[in-house]
Structure formats: C-alpha cells, structure tokens
Write an enzyme that holds these catalytic residues in place. Sequence first.
Site, PDB file in Angstrom:
ATOM      1  N   LYS A  88       0.853  -1.177  -0.112  1.00  0.00           N
ATOM      2  CA  LYS A  88       0.024  -0.048   0.276  1.00  0.00           C
ATOM      3  C   LYS A  88       0.678   1.327  -0.034  1.00  0.00           C
ATOM      4  CE  LYS A  88      -3.802  -2.238   2.144  1.00  0.00           C
ATOM      5  NZ  LYS A  88      -3.469  -3.579   2.632  1.00  0.00           N
ATOM      6  N   GLN A 214     -13.550 -11.440   6.827  1.00  0.00           N
ATOM      7  CA  GLN A 214     -14.166 -10.004   6.786  1.00  0.00           C
ATOM      8  C   GLN A 214     -15.808 -10.025   6.541  1.00  0.00           C
ATOM      9  OE1 GLN A 214     -11.864  -6.763   5.653  1.00  0.00           O
ATOM     10  NE2 GLN A 214     -10.354  -8.254   5.133  1.00  0.00           N
ATOM     11  N   GLY A 232      -7.331 -14.510   2.296  1.00  0.00           N
ATOM     12  CA  GLY A 232      -6.062 -14.911   3.349  1.00  0.00           C
ATOM     13  C   GLY A 232      -6.521 -16.082   4.448  1.00  0.00           C
TER      14      GLY A 232
HETATM   15  P1  XMP Z   1      -8.330 -11.928   5.001  1.00  0.00           P
HETATM   16  O1  XMP Z   1      -7.644 -12.913   6.099  1.00  0.00           O
HETATM   17  O2  XMP Z   1      -9.261 -10.864   5.319  1.00  0.00           O
HETATM   18  O3  XMP Z   1      -6.863 -11.043   4.468  1.00  0.00           O
HETATM   19  O4  XMP Z   1      -8.927 -12.650   3.827  1.00  0.00           O
HETATM   20  C1  XMP Z   1      -7.155 -10.186   3.410  1.00  0.00           C
HETATM   21  C2  XMP Z   1      -5.622  -9.581   3.037  1.00  0.00           C
HETATM   22  O5  XMP Z   1      -5.940  -8.599   1.974  1.00  0.00           O
HETATM   23  C3  XMP Z   1      -5.396  -7.285   2.706  1.00  0.00           C
HETATM   24  N1  XMP Z   1      -6.458  -6.181   2.452  1.00  0.00           N
HETATM   25  C4  XMP Z   1      -6.477  -5.650   1.632  1.00  0.00           C
HETATM   26  N2  XMP Z   1      -5.547  -5.176   0.829  1.00  0.00           N
HETATM   27  N3  XMP Z   1      -6.949  -3.388   0.052  1.00  0.00           N
HETATM   28  C5  XMP Z   1      -6.022  -4.209  -0.004  1.00  0.00           C
HETATM   29  O6  XMP Z   1      -4.854  -3.710  -0.830  1.00  0.00           O
HETATM   30  C6  XMP Z   1      -7.837  -3.765   0.699  1.00  0.00           C
HETATM   31  O7  XMP Z   1      -8.905  -3.080   0.812  1.00  0.00           O
HETATM   32  C7  XMP Z   1      -7.833  -4.949   1.593  1.00  0.00           C
HETATM   33  N4  XMP Z   1      -8.541  -5.330   2.578  1.00  0.00           N
HETATM   34  C8  XMP Z   1      -7.940  -6.349   3.018  1.00  0.00           C
HETATM   35  C9  XMP Z   1      -5.366  -7.900   4.167  1.00  0.00           C
HETATM   36  O8  XMP Z   1      -4.257  -6.944   4.388  1.00  0.00           O
HETATM   37  C10 XMP Z   1      -4.831  -8.925   4.104  1.00  0.00           C
HETATM   38  O9  XMP Z   1      -3.530  -9.146   3.509  1.00  0.00           O
END
Ligand code: XMP
Length: 251
Positions: A88, A214, A232
Amino acid sequence: MQFKKRIEEAARSQKTDIVLALDFPYQNPQNRNVLLTKAQVVLEAVHSYVCALKINHHLVLPLGTFDGVQTLVDRAHDQGLQAIIDCKANDIGNTNQTIAEYYFAAGFDALIANPFVGWEEGLRPIFAVAGQQNRGVILLTYMSHRGAAEGYGQTVVDPQTGKPVAQYLAFAQKVLEWKADGAVVGATTPEKIREIHAILGDRVPIYSPGVGAQGGKLETARKAGARYLIVGREITMANDPTVAAKRMAAI
Ligand code: XMP
C-alpha cells in the site's frame, strides 16, 4: 508480457481467480524459521488452486524481503503464479520509488499503492519504475474494512467540474487516467464493486479482498464484477488449507 496479461494467463492455466494472501498471526521473531516453514507448507498445499501469491507485512517484517520473502516469490514463480506485494505504497515520490525498486528487485510482479497521495511527486515515480521493469501497479479504490467509508467513501469536489463526487469514483477515474493494472475494491461492499466496474469495464480488473474472515461473499463479489478474489485467513487458518482453497476455486 504485461503484468495484466501475465496474471490473466496464470488464471487461465490454473483455472482459478483466487489470489492467496499468505498472512499469519504475529509470532515471536525468534521463531521466524517456523513462520517461513508454515508459509512454505501452505503455499505448497494450495498452489494448484490460486493464480497469484500476495504478500503483506505479516511476512515482510519478520522474514525480510531478500531472505524468506524472496524464496516464497521464487517458488510462486516456479509454480506458475504471479506475485503481488501488498505494501500500500503511500509516501512521497522519492520514497515510493525506492519501495518499488526494492520489491521489484525481490521479484514481485506488481505492487499495491494508495491513490490518496496523488500523482505528481506521489505515485508517478512508481508507475515510471513499473513501466521500465514491466511490472504492474494496482490501486486501492475502496478498501474492505468498515472505516473505508471515512476516506474512500467521503464526498469530494471534482476540481474539473466543480461538482460533488464520491472519492472512490474519483479514484476509479484515476485508475484509468494513470493506466493502473488493477483496482482493489472490498468484497464487503459489492455495490461499490458494481459502480467501479461500470467505470472500468473489462479494461482494468478488480481485485477483491474481504472474503470469508471479513464477511464478504465470494460469489456476490464475482457477480458484481470482481475479476480476482484475494483470500487470506479463510485459507491460511483453515484446518486443511488445500480443501479450503479447492472449495473456493471451484465456486
Ligand atoms: P483476509 O484474511 O481478510 O486477508 O482474507 C485479506 C488480505 O488482504 C488485505 N486487504 C486489503 N488489501 N486493499 C488491499 O490492498 C484492501 O481493501 C484490503 N483489505 C484487506 C489484508 O491486509 C490481508 O492481507
């Protein structure tokens, strides 16, 4: 071949649109070999069911970019996967450029960046380095957590028209203007995926995190226009990651 095409090819040959977010909870840094082994085991277990590996601070901080993380990136490439760094990037241009250079030197195919910092002396150097090295830049457009509404969801004034516009729709326009390789939109807000997809069409793929842990739903995000689903914990923390990944890839 451009990153956008490379991941499309990987998705086609692997027959899946799942991007594996290889995240694990905090571990005492003294146990980082255990963490690396765990990451390797999960990657080996699920690589047939994903088209890309996404790495975040969960592994970069304890393992280091050029030690453990690079071995995972190399392994993902051997398995036919693309590798995305979810850093990010969100700083001044000079710093952003250095961030991109290090991650690309470690072998990452694409990097996630935050459009809030703007173009001039912001993201422009990242796009320049990515262009020179044939790597991709994916922009956050609407994040998956609830607080996203406070930033990405606020109403701003379009400097060209003087009219109010939602920040995330303005960012979707930037995705096109800056020729980004992807837009991140949370699976937790399928209506935002739909709106952003209406702007981007099939020109720029939507990457959607937020499935499972989430609360987002895979199939709803796909139907709304997400091209790739980032998953994830639903895989990494599953009793059997292979079964979890296979189930998701098959939906
Ligand atoms: P989970 O365990 O929730 O992990 O499936 C999700 C992964 O994605 C990242 N994440 C994001 N990355 N924009 C991003 O670039 C987003 O809106 C966002 N939401 C979640 C999070 O940090 C984890 O690695």
